[in-house]
Design an enzyme around this catalytic site. Structure first.
Site, PDB file in Angstrom:
ATOM      1  CB  SER A 254      -1.917 -25.421 -41.710  1.00 43.17           C
ATOM      2  OG  SER A 254      -3.199 -25.657 -41.233  1.00 43.17           O
ATOM      3  CG  HIS A 396      -5.586 -21.461 -41.131  1.00 37.14           C
ATOM      4  ND1 HIS A 396      -4.824 -21.783 -40.038  1.00 37.14           N
ATOM      5  CD2 HIS A 396      -5.440 -22.470 -42.013  1.00 37.14           C
ATOM      6  CE1 HIS A 396      -4.251 -22.944 -40.247  1.00 37.14           C
ATOM      7  NE2 HIS A 396      -4.596 -23.384 -41.439  1.00 37.14           N
TER       8      HIS A 396
HETATM    9  C1  GCU Z   1      -7.691 -28.481 -41.369  1.00 42.15           C
HETATM   10  C2  GCU Z   1      -7.322 -29.313 -40.182  1.00 42.15           C
HETATM   11  C3  GCU Z   1      -6.168 -28.702 -39.388  1.00 42.15           C
HETATM   12  C4  GCU Z   1      -5.022 -28.396 -40.310  1.00 42.15           C
HETATM   13  C5  GCU Z   1      -5.503 -27.558 -41.484  1.00 42.15           C
HETATM   14  C6  GCU Z   1      -4.440 -27.310 -42.574  1.00 42.15           C
HETATM   15  O1  GCU Z   1      -8.262 -27.283 -40.951  1.00 42.15           O
HETATM   16  O2  GCU Z   1      -8.465 -29.485 -39.388  1.00 42.15           O
HETATM   17  O3  GCU Z   1      -5.730 -29.581 -38.373  1.00 42.15           O
HETATM   18  O4  GCU Z   1      -3.980 -27.764 -39.616  1.00 42.15           O
HETATM   19  O5  GCU Z   1      -6.554 -28.227 -42.150  1.00 42.15           O
HETATM   20  O6  GCU Z   1      -3.479 -28.020 -42.682  1.00 42.15           O
HETATM   21  O7  GCU Z   1      -4.695 -26.391 -43.375  1.00 42.15           O
END
Ligand code: GCU
Length: 414
Positions: A254, A396
């Site tokens: 992420s 995710h």
């Molecule tokens: C949020 C953000 C993303 C990121 C994510 C994370 O969802 O919008 O851009 O990748 O956090 O780091 O968990």
């Protein structure tokens, strides 16, 4: 009438396929240089165009990386070599203290595991930054609880009370760290928490950026500092003769997927970038305008990138660059992208096509690649170096299935 309704799914499919194709066709050409000319030799790619792209991302997106040469680094042993996992592995914990020219210090808790075996040139190693401290990865009470404040915008803050990790955070992210499987597969792992390099919060990051790194948050976003952090963990690998400095894969999920891509582009000691669900400003193409937009990311996390990047708010479909440029800068080294089917915020298909576009640069450099031409289905993977990709079922996260594919890819690199 009935027939039309029956055909709607088919028409939709056709429309999406055409839309995707149009989108891909209109991507900014990775080979077109600033002066309008096309790259016409491999040398021109490596010596000119690649540098031009990195300079663009430095100026317009992430900002400068802190300059490593101005810092002193010292390692202190916190836990000496300890036999763990029923004698299969050796673990140690080291505290890295980085002192800047003014004498200010930051301390990074580093946790290292490697197989309890003899190996000639050291173990191939995964270098990982994670969200909540090493104690969140393994529930063993001997793991040092991180003392750096954890002030991330990440919603999963189990066991973090008043921004500090407590014993209740032990093992909360064990699912992201299948250490036994890594050991059984012959790999070492070096882990540290990203927040120790710079906090994941606007005000606190601004202060550390200025006081410790001597940089202005308007010019340098925290992603550049986390990227720099990966390089400090690579320095550790270089200092430990149990680890193979020619076989280093760096993993980030992420926001750390964005960071690991930027780190790996900048640090050629990293042989493989494992970019997991990095999304917007990571591997995801912005031009497709699917999932998170630049404006959305910039409004919630303005301190991740520099002030210049805010110019692109609302301009995703009109960009004169896109993220395949950054992925392509990994060539000729290895790049692996992991995605999850339901993680639409990351636009898994957009990450796949970003890699497909980057593949053209590998081919231009006469490097054979083996990605399928069409987007793959959940559960499928393509793990032949130098460009790998998988799509797993689910949402995710960083899970054992992701690591299984990372290992498959790493095993294929001789
Ligand atoms: C949020 C953000 C993303 C990121 C994510 C994370 O969802 O919008 O851009 O990748 O956090 O780091 O968990």
């Amino acid at each position: 009438m009935k027939n039309i309704f029956k055909r709607i799914p088919l028409l939709l499919l056709l429309f999406t396929t055409i839309a995707n194709a149009v989108c891909q066709n209109s991507l900014p050409d990775v080979f077109s240089m600033k002066n309008g000319r096309k790259v016409n030799s491999q040398r021109e790619w490596s010596e000119k165009r690649r540098k031009e792209i990195i300079q663009f991302y430095t100026d317009s997106v992430f900002g400068l990386l802190p300059n490593a040469t101005k810092y002193k680094q010292e390692y202190e042993v916190y836990e000496k070599e300890t036999l763990v996992l029923g004698g299969k592995a050796i673990r140690k914990q080291v505290i890295l203290t980085i002192t800047n020219l003014k004498g200010n210090k930051i301390a990074i808790d580093i946790m290292v595991y490697y197989p309890n075996k003899k190996i000639k040139n050291g173990f191939p190693v995964f270098v990982l930054q994670e969200f909540l401290g090493n104690q969140s990865l393994v529930s063993d009470t001997l793991i040092k609880i991180i003392s750096t404040p954890i002030i991330t915008g990440n919603p999963e803050k189990k066991g973090i009370i008043n921004n500090l990790a407590t014993s209740a955070s032990r093992g909360v992210y064990a699912r992201r760290f299948p250490v036994e499987m890594l050991i059984d597969s012959g790999y070492a792992v070096v882990a540290a928490c990203f927040q120790a390099f710079i906090p994941d919060a606007a005000q606190e990051a601004k202060k550390v950026m200025a006081d410790f790194y001597g940089l202005n948050i308007e010019q340098t976003g925290t992603v550049s500092v986390w990227a720099w952090g990966y390089s400090r963990l690579v320095d550790y690998v270089y200092s430990d003769n149990k680890l193979n400095k020619y076989r280093i894969g760096a993993v980030g999920h992420s926001r750390l997927g964005k960071s690991v891509l930027w780190a790996s582009v900048n640090d050629s000691r990293i042989g493989i970038a494992f970019v997991n669900e990095s999304g917007c400003t990571g591997a995801k193409l912005s031009k497709r305008a699917k999932g998170e937009t630049i404006e959305k990311m910039n409004s919630v996390f303005p301190y991740w990138t520099n002030a210049n990047y805010k110019r692109y708010n609302g301009k995703d479909t009109a960009l004169a660059f896109d993220q395949h440029w950054l992925v392509a800068c990994m060539a000729p080294r290895n790049v692996y992208i992991g995605n999850a089917e339901d993680d639409l915020w990351c636009d898994p298909e957009g990450e796949f096509f970003s890699l497909k576009e980057a593949e053209k640069v590998y081919n231009f450099l006469n490097i054979k690649t083996s990605l399928p031409s069409d987007f793959i289905k959940a559960g499928q993977f393509s793990v032949t170096p130098p460009c790998g990709y998988h799509l797993r079922k689910g949402n995710h996260d960083l899970l054992t299935e992701d690591w299984i594919n990372f290992i498959r890819f790493f095993n294929n690199i001789k």
